[in-house]
Design an enzyme around this catalytic site. Structure first.
Site, mmCIF file in Angstrom:
data_model
loop_
_atom_site.group_PDB
_atom_site.id
_atom_site.type_symbol
_atom_site.label_atom_id
_atom_site.label_comp_id
_atom_site.label_asym_id
_atom_site.label_seq_id
_atom_site.Cartn_x
_atom_site.Cartn_y
_atom_site.Cartn_z
ATOM 1 N N LYS A 22 29.807 35.825 26.030
ATOM 2 C CA LYS A 22 31.266 35.796 26.042
ATOM 3 C C LYS A 22 31.793 34.624 26.863
ATOM 4 O O LYS A 22 32.713 33.910 26.449
ATOM 5 C CB LYS A 22 31.791 37.113 26.609
ATOM 6 C CG LYS A 22 33.283 37.102 26.928
ATOM 7 C CD LYS A 22 33.652 38.196 27.898
ATOM 8 C CE LYS A 22 34.879 37.764 28.652
ATOM 9 N NZ LYS A 22 35.332 38.616 29.690
ATOM 10 N N ASN A 23 31.227 34.403 28.045
ATOM 11 C CA ASN A 23 31.749 33.381 28.950
ATOM 12 C C ASN A 23 31.448 31.966 28.473
ATOM 13 O O ASN A 23 31.985 31.002 29.016
ATOM 14 C CB ASN A 23 31.206 33.594 30.367
ATOM 15 C CG ASN A 23 31.784 34.831 31.022
ATOM 16 O OD1 ASN A 23 32.836 35.326 30.617
ATOM 17 N ND2 ASN A 23 31.097 35.353 32.026
ATOM 18 N N ARG A 100 42.693 36.326 30.525
ATOM 19 C CA ARG A 100 42.871 35.165 31.385
ATOM 20 C C ARG A 100 42.267 33.895 30.787
ATOM 21 O O ARG A 100 42.813 32.803 30.939
ATOM 22 C CB ARG A 100 42.234 35.450 32.750
ATOM 23 C CG ARG A 100 42.410 34.309 33.735
ATOM 24 C CD ARG A 100 41.917 34.665 35.108
ATOM 25 N NE ARG A 100 42.119 33.523 35.999
ATOM 26 C CZ ARG A 100 43.260 33.249 36.605
ATOM 27 N NH1 ARG A 100 44.309 34.016 36.400
ATOM 28 N NH2 ARG A 100 43.384 32.200 37.383
ATOM 29 N N CYS A 124 41.311 40.583 34.114
ATOM 30 C CA CYS A 124 40.892 41.646 35.028
ATOM 31 C C CYS A 124 41.591 41.523 36.373
ATOM 32 O O CYS A 124 41.794 40.427 36.891
ATOM 33 C CB CYS A 124 39.376 41.596 35.236
ATOM 34 S SG CYS A 124 38.425 42.157 33.823
ATOM 35 N N ARG A 129 43.425 34.740 41.391
ATOM 36 C CA ARG A 129 42.623 33.685 40.770
ATOM 37 C C ARG A 129 43.581 32.558 40.374
ATOM 38 O O ARG A 129 43.908 32.379 39.202
ATOM 39 C CB ARG A 129 41.853 34.239 39.563
ATOM 40 C CG ARG A 129 40.867 35.312 39.959
ATOM 41 C CD ARG A 129 39.911 35.627 38.841
ATOM 42 N NE ARG A 129 40.516 36.503 37.848
ATOM 43 C CZ ARG A 129 39.892 36.884 36.739
ATOM 44 N NH1 ARG A 129 38.677 36.458 36.472
ATOM 45 N NH2 ARG A 129 40.488 37.687 35.885
ATOM 46 N N PRO A 130 44.050 31.818 41.362
ATOM 47 C CA PRO A 130 45.086 30.824 41.086
ATOM 48 C C PRO A 130 44.572 29.681 40.221
ATOM 49 O O PRO A 130 43.385 29.377 40.196
ATOM 50 C CB PRO A 130 45.463 30.323 42.482
ATOM 51 C CG PRO A 130 44.258 30.578 43.322
ATOM 52 C CD PRO A 130 43.646 31.832 42.787
ATOM 53 N N ASP A 132 45.499 26.604 40.665
ATOM 54 C CA ASP A 132 45.831 25.362 41.368
ATOM 55 C C ASP A 132 44.793 24.274 41.143
ATOM 56 O O ASP A 132 45.147 23.088 41.036
ATOM 57 C CB ASP A 132 46.015 25.619 42.870
ATOM 58 C CG ASP A 132 44.769 26.140 43.554
ATOM 59 O OD1 ASP A 132 44.140 27.054 42.999
ATOM 60 O OD2 ASP A 132 44.422 25.635 44.631
ATOM 61 N N ASP A 314 29.514 38.651 38.528
ATOM 62 C CA ASP A 314 29.691 39.533 37.376
ATOM 63 C C ASP A 314 28.610 40.601 37.261
ATOM 64 O O ASP A 314 28.683 41.457 36.372
ATOM 65 C CB ASP A 314 29.740 38.715 36.080
ATOM 66 C CG ASP A 314 31.111 38.114 35.825
ATOM 67 O OD1 ASP A 314 32.054 38.422 36.578
ATOM 68 O OD2 ASP A 314 31.237 37.327 34.867
ATOM 69 N N ILE A 336 32.836 35.649 46.147
ATOM 70 C CA ILE A 336 33.599 34.918 45.134
ATOM 71 C C ILE A 336 35.024 35.440 45.021
ATOM 72 O O ILE A 336 35.985 34.680 45.141
ATOM 73 C CB ILE A 336 32.901 34.999 43.760
ATOM 74 C CG1 ILE A 336 31.420 34.593 43.881
ATOM 75 C CG2 ILE A 336 33.635 34.129 42.747
ATOM 76 C CD1 ILE A 336 31.200 33.168 44.332
ATOM 77 N N ARG A 407 36.156 44.275 25.888
ATOM 78 C CA ARG A 407 36.382 42.852 26.094
ATOM 79 C C ARG A 407 35.077 42.102 26.312
ATOM 80 O O ARG A 407 35.014 40.890 26.056
ATOM 81 C CB ARG A 407 37.299 42.620 27.307
ATOM 82 C CG ARG A 407 38.730 43.104 27.127
ATOM 83 C CD ARG A 407 39.591 42.756 28.334
ATOM 84 N NE ARG A 407 39.349 41.370 28.721
ATOM 85 C CZ ARG A 407 38.913 40.988 29.922
ATOM 86 N NH1 ARG A 407 38.662 41.873 30.860
ATOM 87 N NH2 ARG A 407 38.712 39.724 30.178
#
Length: 430
Positions: A22-23, A100, A124, A129-130, A132, A314, A336, A407
């Site tokens: 998925k990632n 996201r 999630c 989880r900015p 920036d 994860d 993390i 998901r």
């Protein structure tokens, strides 16, 4: 909302076919926006996140053709994406709020079409989880960015310009986004402190096939020499190391023996080392890995999450579930995300002995047994941890809000039933 019911106590035996990652799939699908030629992707997992992203790309104007077929022993998806001419450069809230990873359209659309409007993303609830890193990096490359009414609005006058970018943390998302943006930028872009996950390498391999000029694969420094145009390709997605690690824990926590077909041992070295230290046998095979925990007395082992090749965040929740039934104490440290212990109260409802210290660490003292209970899932990986606890527990466990699982875990109940789990989905209308 659907629920999952589990009757615990069955050791798991047999084979689990590991799906496409998925990632990897999510940024690679978005990379198809970098060319107006067709991009065909094989081994895509059958997940709601893929469906959600496809809907977003259709909103942008991508033509998508798909089919299911057998690949490497199991049913998977193949999709062809072609964005010959986008009809919209807006990624609306109704699409982005579901996932996201929708932010992966930011870099490709901006670098190719010079404008993008992206709703601030959802996903999630595992802490702040900015974006920036993404936005600051694009500004370094010459983009004009502002936040308006909950949207990121980004523009460039001509082309993005190559820049020397240093990430303050090794963000996977930012690495993917800036990597894709830089492929069509003018000049050279250097990314320092880039993420080194296998999913990044797979994206780089795809981009190179498309004609991108990228150096530094599998290192923390990437150099991208911008090109004028990318072309269409065919590419097979790597298999999912997080799914493989999750089912490895399922074999261990039930004292079973499961072969993880299509798992890549190279991508799982750290979590498999931890699993072996608990007393579980991990053997490489021609097709993947065999996890054997028969007659094993599990031992608690400390875990510290870190960027790849460290222990993956994860898999933190899944391994914490394992430590709940191991002998002795284990400290689990999450480095993390600052809010990734939301599964702890639910595990405690099942009889686990866990003490959280601040937002970053938890002491898990193993108990002889867990007890089935109704629990509530809070995010994707925590949901699987509760499934694992239910498999090991005495009695019935009901896991609520399982849309998170859909998901990221393909055909979960089917895969578990094939290896002997007493598990079923309770539909909302049942």
């Amino acid at each position: 909302m659907d629920k999952i019911k589990i009757i615990g106590g069955n050791p798991l035996f047999g084979k689990v076919y590991i799906s496409g990652a998925k990632n990897t799939a999510l940024p690679i699908i978005c990379a198809s926006l970098l060319t107006d030629e067709p991009v065909t992707l094989y081994n895509l997992p059958i997940l709601s996140d893929i469906t959600s992203l496809n809907l977003l790309l259709k909103q942008i104007g991508t033509q998508i053709e798909g089919r299911q077929e057998e690949l490497n022993g199991h049913i998977t998806q193949t999709f062809t994406y072609c964005t010959a001419k986008p009809t919209s450069l807006i990624a609306p809230y109704d699409y982005v709020r579901k996932m996201r990873a929708s932010y992966y359209v930011l870099g490709p659309l901006l670098t190719k079409y010079r404008h993008v409007e992206l709703s601030l993303p959802g996903g999630c609830a595992i802490g702040a989880r900015p974006m920036d890193i993404h936005l600051n990096s694009l500004e370094q490359m010459g983009a004009s960015i502002e936040i308006k009414n909950g949207y990121v609005v980004a523009d460039i006058k001509d082309r993005l310009k190559g820049a020397h970018i240093v990430f303050h943390s090794a963000s996977v998302g930012a690495t993917c986004n800036i990597l894709m943006a830089a492929t069509l930028a003018e000049g050279d872009t250097i990314i320092e402190n880039a993420a080194k996950e296998p999913e990044i390498a797979d994206l780089i391999n795809l981009l190179r096939k498309m004609g991108a000029d990228i150096e530094g694969i599998n290192t923390s420094t990437l150099t991208i020499h911008g090109v004028d145009k990318l072309h269409g390709v065919e590419h097979e997605i790597i298999n999912d190391r997080i799914e493989a690690g999750s089912y490895a824990v399922a074999a261990a926590i039930t004292h079973g023996c499961v072969e993880l077909v299509n798992a890549n041992p190279e991508y799982l070295q750290c979590p498999m080392d931890i699993l072996q230290k608990t007393g579980v046998s991990v053997k490489k095979t021609e097709n993947g890995l065999i996890i054997d925990a028969q007659n094993t007395k599990l031992q608690g082992i400390d875990i510290y999450t870190d960027y790849y090749p460290g222990f993956p965040t994860d898999l933190q929740a899944q391994f914490m579930a394992l430590m709940c039934v191991a002998d002795g104490a284990a400290m689990v440290t999450e480095s993390i995300w600052e809010n990734r212990f939301m599964h702890v109260p639910e595990l405690i409802r099942m009889g686990a002995n866990i003490n959280v210290h601040g937002h970053a660490s938890a002491i898990v003292r193993g108990v002889p047994k867990l007890s089935g209970a109704p629990v509530m899932s809070t995010d994707l990986r925590a949901s699987f941890a509760l499934i694992l606890a239910g498999l090991a527990a005495e009695g019935e466990t009901i896991v609520n809000r399982v849309y998170h699982l859909d998901r990221g875990y393909e055909r979960l109940e089917e895969k578990f039933k094939l290896i002997g789990a007493n598990i079923e989905r309770i539909k909302e209308s049942d």
